[in-house]
Design a protein around this motif. Structure first.
Motif, PDB file in Angstrom:
ATOM      1  N   TYR A 695      14.822   7.451  -4.265  1.00 30.33           N
ATOM      2  CA  TYR A 695      14.802   6.316  -3.347  1.00 30.33           C
ATOM      3  C   TYR A 695      15.876   6.415  -2.258  1.00 30.33           C
ATOM      4  O   TYR A 695      15.845   7.324  -1.465  1.00 30.33           O
ATOM      5  CB  TYR A 695      14.861   5.007  -4.136  1.00 30.33           C
ATOM      6  N   CYS A 696      16.869   5.513  -2.286  1.00 29.15           N
ATOM      7  CA  CYS A 696      17.663   5.333  -1.062  1.00 29.15           C
ATOM      8  C   CYS A 696      18.701   6.427  -0.839  1.00 29.15           C
ATOM      9  O   CYS A 696      18.934   7.288  -1.676  1.00 29.15           O
ATOM     10  CB  CYS A 696      18.329   3.959  -1.050  1.00 29.15           C
ATOM     11  N   GLY A 697      19.355   6.348   0.307  1.00 36.27           N
ATOM     12  CA  GLY A 697      20.277   7.390   0.748  1.00 36.27           C
ATOM     13  C   GLY A 697      21.594   7.433  -0.001  1.00 36.27           C
ATOM     14  O   GLY A 697      22.425   8.304   0.264  1.00 36.27           O
ATOM     15  N   VAL A 729      17.366  -1.021  -9.980  1.00 38.07           N
ATOM     16  CA  VAL A 729      16.053  -1.169 -10.613  1.00 38.07           C
ATOM     17  C   VAL A 729      15.114  -0.032 -10.233  1.00 38.07           C
ATOM     18  O   VAL A 729      14.359   0.479 -11.059  1.00 38.07           O
ATOM     19  CB  VAL A 729      15.450  -2.553 -10.266  1.00 38.07           C
ATOM     20  N   LYS A 730      15.204   0.413  -8.978  1.00 36.45           N
ATOM     21  CA  LYS A 730      14.285   1.471  -8.555  1.00 36.45           C
ATOM     22  C   LYS A 730      14.639   2.791  -9.235  1.00 36.45           C
ATOM     23  O   LYS A 730      13.768   3.510  -9.711  1.00 36.45           O
ATOM     24  CB  LYS A 730      14.306   1.621  -7.031  1.00 36.45           C
ATOM     25  N   PHE A 737       5.336   5.836 -11.128  1.00 34.90           N
ATOM     26  CA  PHE A 737       4.337   6.168 -10.103  1.00 34.90           C
ATOM     27  C   PHE A 737       3.811   7.590 -10.266  1.00 34.90           C
ATOM     28  O   PHE A 737       2.699   7.890  -9.889  1.00 34.90           O
ATOM     29  CB  PHE A 737       4.933   5.995  -8.701  1.00 34.90           C
ATOM     30  N   SER A 791      12.319  12.199   5.438  1.00 30.44           N
ATOM     31  CA  SER A 791      13.597  11.990   4.772  1.00 30.44           C
ATOM     32  C   SER A 791      13.396  11.842   3.277  1.00 30.44           C
ATOM     33  O   SER A 791      14.332  11.569   2.556  1.00 30.44           O
ATOM     34  CB  SER A 791      14.247  10.721   5.285  1.00 30.44           C
ATOM     35  N   ARG A 792      12.168  11.965   2.835  1.00 33.63           N
ATOM     36  CA  ARG A 792      11.915  11.901   1.400  1.00 33.63           C
ATOM     37  C   ARG A 792      11.512  13.264   0.854  1.00 33.63           C
ATOM     38  O   ARG A 792      11.035  13.375  -0.251  1.00 33.63           O
ATOM     39  CB  ARG A 792      10.838  10.862   1.109  1.00 33.63           C
TER      40      ARG A 792
ATOM     41  N   ALA B  10      19.135  -2.920  -0.348  1.00 32.70           N
ATOM     42  CA  ALA B  10      18.657  -1.666   0.210  1.00 32.70           C
ATOM     43  C   ALA B  10      19.396  -0.455  -0.365  1.00 32.70           C
ATOM     44  O   ALA B  10      18.840   0.633  -0.430  1.00 32.70           O
ATOM     45  CB  ALA B  10      18.769  -1.675   1.721  1.00 32.70           C
ATOM     46  N   GLN B 166      16.868   6.542   3.328  1.00 29.63           N
ATOM     47  CA  GLN B 166      16.061   7.259   2.347  1.00 29.63           C
ATOM     48  C   GLN B 166      16.882   8.402   1.793  1.00 29.63           C
ATOM     49  O   GLN B 166      17.858   8.835   2.402  1.00 29.63           O
ATOM     50  CB  GLN B 166      14.777   7.754   3.025  1.00 29.63           C
ATOM     51  N   ARG B 405      14.649  -4.820   4.213  1.00 28.18           N
ATOM     52  CA  ARG B 405      14.115  -4.302   2.947  1.00 28.18           C
ATOM     53  C   ARG B 405      14.323  -5.285   1.812  1.00 28.18           C
ATOM     54  O   ARG B 405      15.215  -6.116   1.859  1.00 28.18           O
ATOM     55  CB  ARG B 405      14.832  -3.003   2.570  1.00 28.18           C
ATOM     56  N   ARG B 406      13.494  -5.137   0.783  1.00 27.35           N
ATOM     57  CA  ARG B 406      13.669  -5.942  -0.422  1.00 27.35           C
ATOM     58  C   ARG B 406      14.040  -5.048  -1.599  1.00 27.35           C
ATOM     59  O   ARG B 406      13.655  -3.888  -1.666  1.00 27.35           O
ATOM     60  CB  ARG B 406      12.371  -6.679  -0.757  1.00 27.35           C
ATOM     61  N   LEU B 407      14.782  -5.637  -2.532  1.00 28.17           N
ATOM     62  CA  LEU B 407      15.265  -4.884  -3.688  1.00 28.17           C
ATOM     63  C   LEU B 407      14.131  -4.193  -4.434  1.00 28.17           C
ATOM     64  O   LEU B 407      14.248  -3.057  -4.855  1.00 28.17           O
ATOM     65  CB  LEU B 407      16.005  -5.834  -4.636  1.00 28.17           C
ATOM     66  N   TYR B 408      13.032  -4.909  -4.624  1.00 25.45           N
ATOM     67  CA  TYR B 408      12.029  -4.409  -5.557  1.00 25.45           C
ATOM     68  C   TYR B 408      11.000  -3.489  -4.906  1.00 25.45           C
ATOM     69  O   TYR B 408      10.040  -3.090  -5.547  1.00 25.45           O
ATOM     70  CB  TYR B 408      11.341  -5.575  -6.275  1.00 25.45           C
ATOM     71  N   HIS B 409      11.186  -3.197  -3.605  1.00 13.65           N
ATOM     72  CA  HIS B 409      10.268  -2.235  -3.008  1.00 13.65           C
ATOM     73  C   HIS B 409      11.030  -1.315  -2.085  1.00 13.65           C
ATOM     74  O   HIS B 409      12.212  -1.502  -1.827  1.00 13.65           O
ATOM     75  CB  HIS B 409       9.113  -2.936  -2.293  1.00 13.65           C
ATOM     76  N   TYR B 410      10.281  -0.327  -1.596  1.00 14.13           N
ATOM     77  CA  TYR B 410      10.948   0.721  -0.850  1.00 14.13           C
ATOM     78  C   TYR B 410       9.990   1.178   0.230  1.00 14.13           C
ATOM     79  O   TYR B 410       8.876   1.619  -0.056  1.00 14.13           O
ATOM     80  CB  TYR B 410      11.276   1.860  -1.807  1.00 14.13           C
ATOM     81  N   CYS B 412       7.300   2.230   2.602  1.00 17.66           N
ATOM     82  CA  CYS B 412       5.874   1.950   2.649  1.00 17.66           C
ATOM     83  C   CYS B 412       5.349   1.491   1.294  1.00 17.66           C
ATOM     84  O   CYS B 412       4.173   1.197   1.149  1.00 17.66           O
ATOM     85  CB  CYS B 412       5.103   3.159   3.153  1.00 17.66           C
ATOM     86  N   MET B 415       5.779   4.301  -3.822  1.00 14.93           N
ATOM     87  CA  MET B 415       6.302   4.573  -5.163  1.00 14.93           C
ATOM     88  C   MET B 415       6.446   3.295  -5.979  1.00 14.93           C
ATOM     89  O   MET B 415       6.058   3.245  -7.138  1.00 14.93           O
ATOM     90  CB  MET B 415       7.632   5.310  -5.069  1.00 14.93           C
ATOM     91  N   THR B 416       7.012   2.237  -5.354  1.00 11.33           N
ATOM     92  CA  THR B 416       7.249   1.034  -6.153  1.00 11.33           C
ATOM     93  C   THR B 416       5.963   0.287  -6.500  1.00 11.33           C
ATOM     94  O   THR B 416       5.825  -0.202  -7.614  1.00 11.33           O
ATOM     95  CB  THR B 416       8.208   0.078  -5.427  1.00 11.33           C
TER      96      THR B 416
END
Ligand code: SF4
Ligand code: SF4
Ligand code: SF4
Ligand code: FES
Lengths: 820, 511
Positions: A695-697, A729-730, A737, A791-792, B10, B166, B405-410, B412, B415-416
């Motif tokens: 996920y994030c950076g 959480v992510k 997935f 970036s992924r 985020a 990302q 952004r929201r915590l529970y998604h990422y 597009c 994946m979430t």
């Protein structure tokens, strides 16, 4: 500074606690509530107590800082006693099953709950691999196993047990149809092992020994492998092609089989060792049939002999009427074969139906196919009347108990009657055969039991002779396939240790440290299952009895994937899903405190309302780690004293919880578990793979726990930057997935946007793309084409993306999604 | 100082580390129009008007200069053009103008400036709330000016750090997937080109490349014909997507590689199944420039390939055989051509992660940049002109829509939305509205409303929330069934072409 712990002197750093010091020096002090870097628990567990020289009372190591010259004892009898009392209080408040009853009942030691969980998630190959860790013959066992597990299944308290064996068969069949992964084989060791007998025990040993890297040769007296599976079990229960496939998959790993080689005739132990084999495993089964003990017994055909003729494809005439004497599997199988040969069949057995040795389900199937049971009856004599036979039979009653208290069936006077038959079979079971003792000098020294069975250590299968192991029916007398398979695996493990020169380190944990909701089903509190809606088991599709007795094809057809998933979802997930992280049980084992008086009934309902976390307060040991690790105030925990040592725990997730899952990872029991982690596993089980969160950076380090190509869970290593154990959480939960059924699995292509996509091969897709790129570059120039990278994706892929644009297409039109 | 970023959602682990720092007594300034989780816990929350970053940050600089809070030695030794900045602030930025354009009272700006300047160590973390504006570049220049003026750089616990969205934004840029730079930020000079021409054995293009937005512009003019897209759902996540859709539809070839069927697939000729990050080997580089190994945990679906393999196979067919057997081979080539990565190897990365620049195998890597001056000699203060937002609220479109952004998604959502549990907590996109605006519009919590901008309209449920101030609303764009980017502004930063995702004038109608 220097301190002394348990008489040993250590140099330690200033400022640390005794608990940390001991840990650094590899000295074990039990502790259940200590959480480094966080406030102490409001309810200290008190297990970390130690005695300090010169101080009258024990102190807690987690809150005592080291001082120069400190002299500490960690393990005196006084400390042990205090710890025992603390642990016993905790035990008295703890309720759960460390291990699922089905898994515990399986003689093969298969992680039953685990493979059911995989099936429920559609991970069929992962399920199969988990089974194959313990049983390399799932196609066969999945058809013939008497199912030790199913009667223990707790789902019976709701409706019916899970169809465990049918699920096992399903994944094996599925893999047969869809292809399976070849198991990993360790590097060649160059050691040679001889296995005598290619039955279930021998095949199982061969499978595991080969995977360990040894070179295995099986000597088989018959012309084909499989043992009883090949020669005794009729095709309508286990088709010969299925068995052949299973045997072949083992041979394909690199096992050599020499057919038609008979022990005692073609070789003996001594010649094997002389030929360079370093270990031998005797698994020749038990084939000597007992005879009937009545007048005219020579007229009765032994059932196994008959079944073997059938399996060899010989045509056998049994006439119109058949009488079978016996009540085991061979008797029932013979009866069902005779029905298929068109005979009327009566089966005579001296005791009641429930006492018959054959599986009740098989008995029911036999009856459906028209076999008549004549129970509580015993033959008195068999006489030949021309081409036909007459069997004189009397009803039985039970005798007075003999000196050992056993009541035997004895003929009841005056109840005689005559059965006329064209053929009579006797199926009296097998007996030990000690003929092997004459095969050679080593053989003569093999120890046997008074009953004539060869003696082998039950946990290693080793015999009294160095380098010789024995297992399966040869050792135990006639038992089930899964028991033979398990013996083969145990022997393989033990032989491997012997060949590699390592001693067996005992990983066996006595069941006395296992909590159980009830050893027997009637001990289990049923109230906890009341809210579960009844959903009977998926019926096994089988062919109509009238139709199936017209041929020898398989009776049971197996589940479809949908049925299997539905059936697997009925599982109640009894076994603790916190087993791999349970420090509580670890402390019990280390302190040697057995689970003697646990809570008998649940006090709390298991809660599943959190989207990612399940909560079973019956396993909470009130350490407050979860509350203390949470940075968000996500958990409120109150413990109310109700007096007389009874307490009530109130634990709520608040709306501040951000679902990061830190609390689950620190919880030292199965009180908090992850919804997505549904395969129970032992501590340390599964491969740990270090990678980076997708996920994030921030780029958190993650530790992926993987088994059989399925991710069991994701955690983080507390030592590694940048996150030092933290995840959101992510990172912790957002991985499922990868196995979504919506994944793209085939290249899609269309010439124009108004057409529908077609699934195409990679070649077609890439040829098309390359041709169009060439056309655009040729017609309009390279600067009319662009590449957008991600970036992924990895650095390597991004590098290639710009190389593709610059060096291959010839443009600097390359960009990425960094702005989004 | 946290500027235009909501790490709690985020970059949650960064957010958590900030919480830990707060517990230890670290002071926190948050600059954000929204009352985010950390804004609510900050020592100072400056609720800047959307588009007011530059005025606000210029205001802080003004205070620092007027009260002489700057680090004179540092400025003299390491920087140039400070006087130009002094002059610019004095002439262009009156207190009244700063207050009006930033929406923040002067006293708060003064306090923030003093807190930042007087701190022994001060760190600036910023996010897309700074960059996703017409004046994005200049906003970043303001932040850089602050760090330079106070000398808060080059020491542990100081500096300026963009929070990367990302997991491999940093790495993607490092590898030169940008039209204006080669891998390792080597500029498009003849020297660089000669080096790469020798290594790759081809003549390399001289003509400067287009940035993504420019590609769409050119496509609409008929000058751009094809796009190869790797793991990026432009049709959902670009701003003003109707424009992007139109551009894509005019191309003769659009190819996408992805793990799920992306919205962009609707405009594509070819969609290729790729392996996910859990299924392949390689490296990524996080926001700290930390090069880290990615390892395959499971195998991809049978016919999905890792992106690198797809690119290799395609190259063959384009007449340029690049035969890498594994990502490691590619990495070896990268090291050879990129001085900042040269000392990293898979062997080293196996045991620890390394921050670049890492020029030699025995170099420990560089955790902190500019500990001893700047590569170009002296760092130059920039003159950050104010660029007003592309659109301001007016009668017809009275509200501002901010996206984030929201915590529970990422991003597009691919994946979430396909992982267990996430849709349970956050099942759909909604629009956050201040209760006061909602009352005026007659909207209750959970009502479905229509949101209209100059470019289009969508529907979403209203969520009443005090996180947004009156006059402002907030949405994310994680869902394919509520395409927030139908609404978003067409304005872009003129230098970087970053769209102004943060400010769109909208109108809301109850349904
Ligand atoms: S929490 Fe530990 S002791 Fe309790 S049931 Fe689970 S594994 Fe057994
Ligand atoms: S999941 Fe995270 S936020 Fe929620 S209670 Fe557990 S530790 Fe706290
Ligand atoms: S839920 Fe787990 S961590 Fe929390 S108090 Fe109970 S046992 Fe301890
Ligand atoms: S009281 Fe010390 S670890 Fe629990």
């Amino acid at each position: 500074m220097e301190i002394t712990i348990d008489g040993q002197k250590f140099e330690v750093k200033e400022g640390i606690t005794l608990l940390e010091a001991a840990k650094q020096k590899g000295i074990y002090i039990p502790s259940l509530c200590h959480l480094p870097g966080r406030d102490p628990s409001p309810r200290p567990c008190g297990l970390c107590i130690v005695e300090i020289e010169g101080e009258p009372e024990p102190v807690r190591a987690c809150e005592t800082r080291v001082r120069p010259g400190l002299c500490v004892s960690t393990n005196t009898s006084r400390l042990k006693e205090i710890r025992r009392q603390i642990l016993e209080t905790l035990i008295g408040r703890h309720y759960g099953d460390c291990k699922a009853p089905c898994s515990a009942a399986c003689p093969g030691g298969i992680n039953v709950q685990g493979y059911i969980a995989h099936i429920a998630r559609g991970e069929f190959l992962a399920a199969l691999n988990l089974i194959k860790e313990k049983n390399p013959l799932p196609l066969s066992v999945g058809r013939v196993c008497p199912r030790f597990c199913e009667p223990r299944c707790r789902r019976v308290l709701v409706d019916q047990p899970i169809a465990i064996n049918a699920l096992k068969r399903f994944v094996a069949d599925w893999a047969l149809a869809h292809g399976e992964t070849i198991p990993e084989r360790l590097p060649e060791t160059g050691k040679r092992v001889a296995i005598i007998g290619a039955g279930p025990a021998g095949l199982s040993a061969a499978y595991y020994l080969t995977l360990y890297g040894h070179q295995v040769t099986i000597f088989e007296a018959e012309e084909e492998a499989g043992g009883m599976l090949r020669w005794a079990i009729p095709n309508f229960r286990l088709p010969v092609e299925i068995l052949k496939h299973e045997v072949q998959s083992i041979i394909n790993l690199g096992v050599k089989v020499k057919y038609g080689k008979r022990w005692g005739r073609d070789f003996n132990l001594k010649t094997l060792f002389e030929a360079g084999f370093e270990a031998a495993f005797l698994a020749v089964g038990s084939t000597k049939e007992r005879t009937l003990d009545v007048e005219g017994q020579e007229e009765a055909i032994p059932a196994l002999k008959f079944l073997k003729m059938i399996k060899k494809g010989q045509s056998v005439r049994v006439g119109e009427r058949v009488v079978i004497i016996g009540g085991g599997d061979a008797a029932i199988d013979t009866a069902r074969v005779c029905r298929r040969l068109g005979a009327e069949v009566t089966l005579i057995y001296p005791r009641s139906r429930m006492e018959m040795l054959a599986h009740q389900r098989e008995i029911r199937e036999a009856e459906k196919e028209g076999v008549t049971l004549f129970l509580m009856a015993t033959p008195l004599r068999i006489t030949r009347q021309g081409s036909r036979l007459e069997v004189e039979v009397a009803r039985t009653i039970l005798s007075e108990p003999d000196e050992r208290g056993v009541r035997r069936p004895i003929p009841m006077p005056g109840t005689q009657r005559i059965f006329k038959a064209d053929t009579v079979f006797s199926a009296m079971g097998q007996r030990a055969d000690t003929a092997f003792r004459s095969y050679g000098e080593l053989e003569a020294r093999l120890k046997t039991s008074p009953g004539g069975q060869i003696k082998a250590n039950p946990s290693t299968q080793a015999t009294n002779i160095k380098g010789v192991w024995a297992g399966g029916d040869f050792v135990s007398g006639p038992r089930t396939v899964i028991q033979a398979v398990a013996a083969g695996r145990r022997a393989a493990e033990s032989i491997n240790l012997y060949l590699c020169g390592t001693k067996k380190t005992s990983v066996f944990v006595s069941p006395r440290f296992n909590f159980s909701r009830g050893k027997r089903l009637d001990e289990v509190d049923v109230s906890q299952y009341q809210h579960i809606p009844s959903r009977p088991r998926e019926a096994m599709p089988e062919r109509d009895p009238e139709l199936r007795i017209t041929d020898c094809d398989e009776v049971e057809l197996g589940y479809t994937p949908e049925m299997a998933i539905r059936e697997a979802k009925r599982c109640l997930k009894c076994g603790c899903l916190g087993l791999h992280k349970c420090d509580f049980r670890e402390v019990l084992i280390k302190e040697g405190v057995s689970v003697t008086n646990p809570l008998k009934k649940p006090r709390y309902e298991i809660r599943e309302d959190h989207p990612f976390i399940n909560l079973d307060l019956n396993k909470c040991i009130r350490c407050f780690k979860c509350v203390r690790v949470c940075d968000y105030g996500g958990i409120e925990l109150d413990i109310i004293d109700l007096g007389e040592g009874i307490e009530e725990i109130h634990l709520e997730f608040t709306d501040k919880c951000v679902s990061c899952g830190s609390c689950v990872d620190v919880c030292p029991t199965g009180a908090l578990t992850k919804k997505a982690a549904v395969v129970p596993r032992a501590r340390g089980e599964g491969k740990k793979i270090n990678s980076v969160c997708p996920y994030c950076g921030t780029g958190c380090n993650i530790q992926i726990i993987v088994k059989s190509n399925a991710i069991l869970e994701i955690t983080a290593d507390a030592q590694r930057p940048p996150n030092y154990g933290s995840l959101c959480v992510k990172g912790r939960f957002g991985f499922t997935f990868y196995k979504s059924k919506d994944r793209l699995t085939k290249p899609l292509l269309r010439e124009e946007l108004d057409e529908a996509f077609r699934e195409v091969s990679w070649d077609e897709a890439l040829d098309f793309v390359a041709a169009r790129i060439k056309k655009i570059v040729h017609q309009y120039g390279p600067h009319t084409f662009g590449v957008l990278s991600s970036s992924r994706c990895t650095n390597e892929e991004n590098y290639l993306a710009q190389k593709l644009a610059r060096a291959i297409i010839g443009t600097n039109n390359v960009d990425n999604c960094a702005r989004v | 100082m946290l500027c235009g970023a909501n790490p709690t959602e985020a970059h949650p682990v960064v957010g958590q580390k900030i919480l830990h720092a707060l517990k230890k007594g670290t002071k926190l300034i948050v600059i954000d129009p929204r009352k985010t989780y950390l804004a609510a816990r900050a020592d100072l929350w400056l609720s800047v008007r959307p588009g007011g970053n530059i005025p606000l940050l210029c205001g802080m600089l003004k205070v620092i200069i007027e009260e002489k809070l700057y680090n004179k030695d540092f400025i003299n030794q390491f920087t140039e053009h400070f006087e130009a900045l002094e002059r610019y602030l004095a002439t262009e930025w009156s207190v009244e103008r700063i207050e009006r354009l930033s929406g923040v009272p002067w006293v708060f700006i003064e306090q923030a400036a003093r807190l930042y300047a007087r701190a022994e160590k001060a760190l600036i973390l910023y996010g897309l709330g700074v960059t996703e504006h017409r004046g994005g570049t200049n906003g970043v220049i303001c932040l850089a000016n602050l760090t330079l003026a106070c000398g808060h750089i080059g020491r542990a616990g100081t500096g300026i750090m963009p929070l990367r969205g990302q997991n491999n934004v940093q790495g993607a840029c490092d590898q030169g997937t940008l039209p204006y730079t080669y891998p390792g930020y080597q500029p498009l000079t003849e020297d660089t080109l000669a080096k790469f021409e020798e290594a790759w054995g081809v003549k390399l293009p001289r003509q400067p490349g287009l940035m993504e937005e420019q590609m769409y512009e050119e496509a609409l003019k008929g000058n751009f014909k094809g796009l190869y897209i790797i793991g990026y759902d432009v049709a959902q996540t670009q701003a003003n997507i109707a424009h992007v859709w139109k551009a894509l539809s005019r191309m003769e070839l659009v190819v996408v590689q992805d793990i799920f069927f992306p919205l962009t697939g609707r405009f594509a000729h070819v969609v290729l199944p790729a392996a996910s990050m859990l299924e392949k080997e390689g490296t990524v580089t996080n926001g700290e420039r930390r090069i880290m190994r990615v390892r395959a945990a499971v195998s991809p679906p049978p016919e999905a390939w890792p992106d690198w393999k797809i690119l290799c196979e395609l190259s063959k067919r384009l007449g340029y055989e690049i035969c890498y057997r594994s990502p490691r081979d590619i990495f070896e080539e990268m090291r050879f051509l990129m001085p900042i990565y040269a000392g990293a190897s898979y062997e080293r990365l196996d045991s620890s992660e390394i921050c670049w620049p890492v020029p030699e195998e025995d170099h420990p890597g560089t955790k902190i940049l500019y500990t001893n001056g700047f590569p170009r000699g002296k760092a130059s203060f920039g003159i950050p002109r104010h660029w007003p937002p592309g659109e301001e609220p007016d009668k017809e479109y009275p509200l501002i829509l901010i996206t984030g952004r929201r915590l529970y998604h990422y991003n597009c959502g691919s994946m979430t939305t396909h992982s267990d549990g996430f849709l349970e907590v956050c099942p759909e996109e909604c629009i956050e509205i201040n209760p006061r605006d909602a009352l005026a519009l007659g909207i209750k919590d959970g009502d479905l409303v229509r949101i209209i901008s100059r470019r289009g309209e969508i529907e979403a449920k209203a969520k009443l929330s005090n996180r947004v101030l009156p006059g402002q609303t907030f949405m994310a764009f994680h869902f394919k069934d509520r395409l927030t980017n139908i609404l978003t502004s067409e304005a872009v930063d003129p230098k970087t072409y970053t769209p102004e995702y943060k400010i769109t004038a909208v109108r809301i109608q109850p349904l």
